[in-house]
Design an enzyme around this catalytic site. Sequence first.
Site, PDB file in Angstrom:
ATOM      1  N   GLY A 262       0.799  -1.220   0.000  1.00  0.00           N
ATOM      2  CA  GLY A 262       0.000   0.000   0.000  1.00  0.00           C
ATOM      3  C   GLY A 262       0.829   1.266   0.000  1.00  0.00           C
TER       4      GLY A 262
ATOM      5  N   GLY B 183       2.255   5.085   1.288  1.00  0.00           N
ATOM      6  CA  GLY B 183       2.851   5.612   2.512  1.00  0.00           C
ATOM      7  C   GLY B 183       1.804   6.226   3.414  1.00  0.00           C
TER       8      GLY B 183
ATOM      9  N   GLY C 157       1.771   2.820   5.194  1.00  0.00           N
ATOM     10  CA  GLY C 157       3.030   3.220   5.838  1.00  0.00           C
ATOM     11  C   GLY C 157       2.794   3.897   7.175  1.00  0.00           C
TER      12      GLY C 157
ATOM     13  N   GLU D  26      17.470   6.384   5.555  1.00  0.00           N
ATOM     14  CA  GLU D  26      18.332   6.426   4.355  1.00  0.00           C
ATOM     15  C   GLU D  26      17.611   7.316   3.354  1.00  0.00           C
ATOM     16  OE1 GLU D  26      21.218   5.034   4.032  1.00  0.00           O
ATOM     17  OE2 GLU D  26      21.276   3.473   5.553  1.00  0.00           O
TER      18      GLU D  26
ATOM     19  N   CYS E 240      19.991   7.065  -5.282  1.00  0.00           N
ATOM     20  CA  CYS E 240      20.238   8.062  -4.233  1.00  0.00           C
ATOM     21  C   CYS E 240      21.676   8.526  -4.243  1.00  0.00           C
ATOM     22  CB  CYS E 240      19.875   7.468  -2.880  1.00  0.00           C
ATOM     23  SG  CYS E 240      20.681   5.903  -2.570  1.00  0.00           S
TER      24      CYS E 240
HETATM   25  P1  NAD Z   1       9.156   8.172  -0.915  1.00  0.00           P
HETATM   26  O1  NAD Z   1       9.696   8.857   0.279  1.00  0.00           O
HETATM   27  O2  NAD Z   1       8.037   8.771  -1.631  1.00  0.00           O
HETATM   28  O3  NAD Z   1       8.669   6.690  -0.529  1.00  0.00           O
HETATM   29  C1  NAD Z   1       9.537   5.729   0.038  1.00  0.00           C
HETATM   30  C2  NAD Z   1       8.706   4.710   0.790  1.00  0.00           C
HETATM   31  O4  NAD Z   1       8.118   5.354   1.914  1.00  0.00           O
HETATM   32  C3  NAD Z   1       7.542   4.133  -0.025  1.00  0.00           C
HETATM   33  O5  NAD Z   1       7.339   2.792   0.349  1.00  0.00           O
HETATM   34  C4  NAD Z   1       6.370   4.988   0.441  1.00  0.00           C
HETATM   35  O6  NAD Z   1       5.115   4.387   0.278  1.00  0.00           O
HETATM   36  C5  NAD Z   1       6.714   5.183   1.906  1.00  0.00           C
HETATM   37  N1  NAD Z   1       6.154   6.367   2.545  1.00  0.00           N
HETATM   38  C6  NAD Z   1       5.947   7.577   1.999  1.00  0.00           C
HETATM   39  N2  NAD Z   1       5.405   8.409   2.912  1.00  0.00           N
HETATM   40  C7  NAD Z   1       5.271   7.700   4.070  1.00  0.00           C
HETATM   41  C8  NAD Z   1       4.769   7.987   5.355  1.00  0.00           C
HETATM   42  N3  NAD Z   1       4.282   9.182   5.669  1.00  0.00           N
HETATM   43  N4  NAD Z   1       4.787   7.019   6.300  1.00  0.00           N
HETATM   44  C9  NAD Z   1       5.298   5.807   6.015  1.00  0.00           C
HETATM   45  N5  NAD Z   1       5.759   5.456   4.794  1.00  0.00           N
HETATM   46  C10 NAD Z   1       5.768   6.397   3.838  1.00  0.00           C
HETATM   47  O7  NAD Z   1      10.406   7.927  -1.875  1.00  0.00           O
HETATM   48  P2  NAD Z   1      10.440   7.249  -3.317  1.00  0.00           P
HETATM   49  O8  NAD Z   1       9.948   8.226  -4.312  1.00  0.00           O
HETATM   50  O9  NAD Z   1       9.810   5.897  -3.261  1.00  0.00           O
HETATM   51  O10 NAD Z   1      12.020   7.007  -3.499  1.00  0.00           O
HETATM   52  C11 NAD Z   1      12.880   7.981  -3.937  1.00  0.00           C
HETATM   53  C12 NAD Z   1      13.625   8.607  -2.781  1.00  0.00           C
HETATM   54  O11 NAD Z   1      14.303   7.602  -2.031  1.00  0.00           O
HETATM   55  C13 NAD Z   1      14.701   9.552  -3.251  1.00  0.00           C
HETATM   56  O12 NAD Z   1      14.703  10.720  -2.467  1.00  0.00           O
HETATM   57  C14 NAD Z   1      15.977   8.770  -3.032  1.00  0.00           C
HETATM   58  O13 NAD Z   1      17.129   9.536  -2.877  1.00  0.00           O
HETATM   59  C15 NAD Z   1      15.657   8.005  -1.805  1.00  0.00           C
HETATM   60  N6  NAD Z   1      16.529   6.839  -1.680  1.00  0.00           N
HETATM   61  C16 NAD Z   1      17.487   6.818  -0.681  1.00  0.00           C
HETATM   62  C17 NAD Z   1      18.366   5.739  -0.581  1.00  0.00           C
HETATM   63  C18 NAD Z   1      19.428   5.666   0.494  1.00  0.00           C
HETATM   64  O14 NAD Z   1      19.885   4.566   0.788  1.00  0.00           O
HETATM   65  N7  NAD Z   1      19.845   6.766   1.094  1.00  0.00           N
HETATM   66  C19 NAD Z   1      18.272   4.699  -1.493  1.00  0.00           C
HETATM   67  C20 NAD Z   1      17.318   4.768  -2.489  1.00  0.00           C
HETATM   68  C21 NAD Z   1      16.434   5.840  -2.574  1.00  0.00           C
END
Ligand code: NAD
Length: 476
Positions: free
Chosen positions: A203, A205, A209, A247, A281
């Site tokens: 589902g 976030g 989430g 992360e 990232c």
């Molecule tokens: P996102 O933050 O939109 O979502 C990431 C995950 O978090 C998804 O599963 C999403 O459903 C969930 N999520 C979102 N809001 C939430 C909430 N309020 N509560 C709980 N869960 C929630 O990110 P994205 O678009 O899926 O991924 C891209 C981002 O991830 C980029 O900013 C990228 O840099 C980062 N990223 C970081 C790393 C690292 O290791 N530092 C690695 C890969 C990606």
Amino acid sequence: MADTFDRAGCLVGGEWLVPSGPVLEVIDPYSETAVGQVVDAGPQIVDDAVRSAAAAHAGWRETDVTERAALLERTADLLARDGETIAAIVSREMGMPISLARVTQAQLPADVLRATARIARDFSWSHEIDGATLVRRGSGVIAAITPWNMPVHQIVAKVSAALAAGSTVVLKASEMTPYDANALAALFLEAGCPPGVFNVVTGTGAVTGSALVGHPLLAHVSFTGSVVAGRTVASLAAQTLTRCTLELGGKSPAVVLPDADLETALAGVVASGLVNSGQACNATTRLLLPDALAADAADVLTAAVAQHTLGDPADPGTRQGPLVSARQRDRVLDYISEAVAAGGHLLTGTGKPSEASSTGFFVDPTILTGLPEDARAIREEIFGPVIAVQTYTDVDDAVRIANDCAYGLSAEVWSSDVDRARAVAGRLDVGQVKINGVRTRNRPTVPFGGVKDSGYGRELGHLGIEEFTDVTAVMS
Ligand code: NAD
């Protein structure tokens, strides 16, 4: 593969369930058509999953570490067996070129599973200090929340460490890539993972989430994603005093020193900046060049970008696939238009939707030069195939520019003298520095994570296992 895309259910206590709730479509970003659906699971099934993980924890943390390590190794063997299927799922879900998916979403996760098993066997589960024995045990239920961009690797980095530590897991993978998560969970079950030790909820976030992060029975939230969501997650977890590993994003500089071989360095930076269409990232999205080399670099960069073939992600010759969604493509194009309006020059790319393919959310590889240091394209994570070139006067200036950034995830340094490169690396405010083109995936046991807005905590290696343990000091 059809049934693979039908199964976007949740795994709770070892049983696959398709919960009720609103249904989301999962869109193949190359064909722009739906490949399947996923349920936005609500609080009830999240509660069931967390309770199932909590119930399994007492038994799992008492298992011998060799048993936990053996589970990871059997899963690695199964991932090697099914690597082609898993790579194809990821490629279809989010547009990663199949040749990259094979390496990063099948081979690398198998390597991480094996490396984590090896490290767990040698881990210091108890040691003496000043008359006390420090005992480490799995801390409890870990909520693993992962993004779509390197989906299997990001799941395995969390789940392998948590299970090795003796903790249990509830995974909420990205709603854009639910199928690889379920395929992987099925392999853990096949490898003999006991019911409840590894659970999956699907589902968004906002719905699934949030229900997960706010659950009072969690020991730890391990989140990978954007800074915005990371802040929300950390503040929600604070309400139940639940620890977090975050992360988050990056804006990684690649510092090319004056003595570097320009062709090798720029080919390497272009490859790591454009990897996965720049949706990484740690992509090197800022290229720092000495003033004196900027003119020579233009032709070299243009030639390196020309090697970057766009097309069908399923074609092994494709180096760049589409972006994950129309929304992401439009966001990237907005950044490029704004950069041009701010005085930037397009060395490559057009700033318009790519004409390389009749379908798919493509953006041409884009190199921007001449931007002021405060431009958004210099300071913010774009998450697309865009590299901004910055020039520096001397090494101190290069270090200043590299560190003048809200993020601190990763960096590269290029030089013909490794000691000189190491000296610069030691001055960079980031979690990881790669010298002369070494890739994160070449070192699956080296800790990964950031400082500043890139988050806190580490994944992989012994630090990754330690994150999911608690320590008890026993004094006699
Ligand atoms: P996102 O933050 O939109 O979502 C990431 C995950 O978090 C998804 O599963 C999403 O459903 C969930 N999520 C979102 N809001 C939430 C909430 N309020 N509560 C709980 N869960 C929630 O990110 P994205 O678009 O899926 O991924 C891209 C981002 O991830 C980029 O900013 C990228 O840099 C980062 N990223 C970081 C790393 C690292 O290791 N530092 C690695 C890969 C990606």
